[in-house]
Write a protein that holds these residues in place. Structure first.
Motif, PDB file in Angstrom:
ATOM      1  N   LYS A 169      35.074  43.299  43.358  1.00 48.95           N
ATOM      2  CA  LYS A 169      35.607  43.202  41.984  1.00 48.95           C
ATOM      3  C   LYS A 169      36.668  44.269  41.713  1.00 48.95           C
ATOM      4  O   LYS A 169      36.750  44.839  40.631  1.00 48.95           O
ATOM      5  CB  LYS A 169      34.481  43.266  40.959  1.00 48.95           C
TER       6      LYS A 169
ATOM      7  N   TYR B 292      44.016  33.744  43.875  1.00 48.55           N
ATOM      8  CA  TYR B 292      43.628  35.156  43.900  1.00 48.55           C
ATOM      9  C   TYR B 292      44.205  35.903  42.695  1.00 48.55           C
ATOM     10  O   TYR B 292      43.567  36.802  42.156  1.00 48.55           O
ATOM     11  CB  TYR B 292      44.070  35.828  45.196  1.00 48.55           C
TER      12      TYR B 292
ATOM     13  N   ALA C   9      42.592  28.948  34.366  1.00 48.25           N
ATOM     14  CA  ALA C   9      41.599  28.861  35.440  1.00 48.25           C
ATOM     15  C   ALA C   9      41.008  27.456  35.505  1.00 48.25           C
ATOM     16  O   ALA C   9      40.809  26.904  36.595  1.00 48.25           O
ATOM     17  CB  ALA C   9      40.499  29.898  35.217  1.00 48.25           C
TER      18      ALA C   9
ATOM     19  N   TYR D 175      35.361  30.330  43.660  1.00 50.02           N
ATOM     20  CA  TYR D 175      35.489  31.705  43.175  1.00 50.02           C
ATOM     21  C   TYR D 175      36.151  31.743  41.804  1.00 50.02           C
ATOM     22  O   TYR D 175      35.834  32.610  40.991  1.00 50.02           O
ATOM     23  CB  TYR D 175      36.259  32.545  44.191  1.00 50.02           C
ATOM     24  N   ILE D 176      37.047  30.807  41.549  1.00 51.12           N
ATOM     25  CA  ILE D 176      37.630  30.656  40.206  1.00 51.12           C
ATOM     26  C   ILE D 176      36.498  30.332  39.227  1.00 51.12           C
ATOM     27  O   ILE D 176      36.413  30.907  38.144  1.00 51.12           O
ATOM     28  CB  ILE D 176      38.714  29.551  40.187  1.00 51.12           C
TER      29      ILE D 176
ATOM     30  N   HIS E 149      34.241  33.628  38.895  1.00 48.87           N
ATOM     31  CA  HIS E 149      34.806  34.816  38.264  1.00 48.87           C
ATOM     32  C   HIS E 149      35.522  34.533  36.950  1.00 48.87           C
ATOM     33  O   HIS E 149      35.709  35.461  36.153  1.00 48.87           O
ATOM     34  CB  HIS E 149      35.781  35.517  39.216  1.00 48.87           C
ATOM     35  N   CYS E 150      35.935  33.280  36.736  1.00 46.59           N
ATOM     36  CA  CYS E 150      36.718  32.988  35.529  1.00 46.59           C
ATOM     37  C   CYS E 150      36.010  32.057  34.537  1.00 46.59           C
ATOM     38  O   CYS E 150      36.176  32.200  33.336  1.00 46.59           O
ATOM     39  CB  CYS E 150      38.056  32.355  35.925  1.00 46.59           C
TER      40      CYS E 150
ATOM     41  N   ILE F 142      41.999  35.175  39.790  1.00 48.08           N
ATOM     42  CA  ILE F 142      40.739  35.915  39.937  1.00 48.08           C
ATOM     43  C   ILE F 142      40.940  37.380  39.561  1.00 48.08           C
ATOM     44  O   ILE F 142      40.109  37.965  38.846  1.00 48.08           O
ATOM     45  CB  ILE F 142      40.178  35.757  41.358  1.00 48.08           C
TER      46      ILE F 142
ATOM     47  N   CYS G  21      40.990  37.600  35.880  1.00 47.61           N
ATOM     48  CA  CYS G  21      39.649  37.394  35.317  1.00 47.61           C
ATOM     49  C   CYS G  21      38.760  38.621  35.525  1.00 47.61           C
ATOM     50  O   CYS G  21      37.918  38.922  34.672  1.00 47.61           O
ATOM     51  CB  CYS G  21      38.999  36.161  35.931  1.00 47.61           C
TER      52      CYS G  21
ATOM     53  N   MET H  30      37.902  40.976  46.324  1.00 47.79           N
ATOM     54  CA  MET H  30      37.324  40.091  45.311  1.00 47.79           C
ATOM     55  C   MET H  30      35.820  40.359  45.194  1.00 47.79           C
ATOM     56  O   MET H  30      35.298  40.486  44.092  1.00 47.79           O
ATOM     57  CB  MET H  30      37.585  38.628  45.674  1.00 47.79           C
TER      58      MET H  30
END
Length: 131
Positions: free
Chosen positions: A63, A90, A108, A123-124, A127-128, A93, A96, A60
């Motif tokens: 990326k 995950y 998300a 993290y959602i 990243h989203c 993610i 995304c 993650m």
């Protein structure tokens, strides 16, 4: 005066040959002849899960959506119970990282709003929802 309570010993705290097992995490000095607390299959499973979560986090952070998806599949196979609510997070993610759409952002946002018990919420968001 000491407030440290002595651990209660049970019959299961000895090996069949009568050797006493040192209590787990007691912090106390072990008596002569005590054997270390054993590493069980349950411990090994936890160690493996922690290592796999570390790999998921690494993918993650890099990326690397492809690697993240492969690790999610591995995690899903080994830990179908998903006690930490990681599989869906995950997977979102990974999607995304590949690009977002209105539908993906909505999914998300639902995860973020409803899965309050997931450690992946931040993290959602990162990243989203904020990208």
């Amino acid at each position: 005066m000491s407030f440290v309570r002595e651990p209660e010993l049970r019959d299961s705290d000895t090996l069949p040959d009568g050797l006493r097992i040192a209590p787990a995490n007691s912090g106390e000095a072990h008596e002569v002849g005590m054997v270390p607390h054993p590493i069980t299959e349950q411990h090994r499973r936890i160690f493996r899960e922690n290592a796999l979560i570390g790999q998921l986090d690494g993918a993650m952070d890099a990326k690397d959506a492809l690697e993240l998806r492969a690790l999610v599949a591995e995690y899903r196979d080994e830990y179908p119970e998903d006690a930490h609510i990681l599989q869906e997070g995950y997977e979102l993610i990974a999607q995304c990282l590949e690009g977002t759409s209105d539908d993906l952002r909505a999914a998300a946002q639902r995860f973020y709003d409803e899965r309050l018990d997931s450690g992946l919420r931040r993290y959602i968001r990162r990243h989203c929802l904020e990208s």
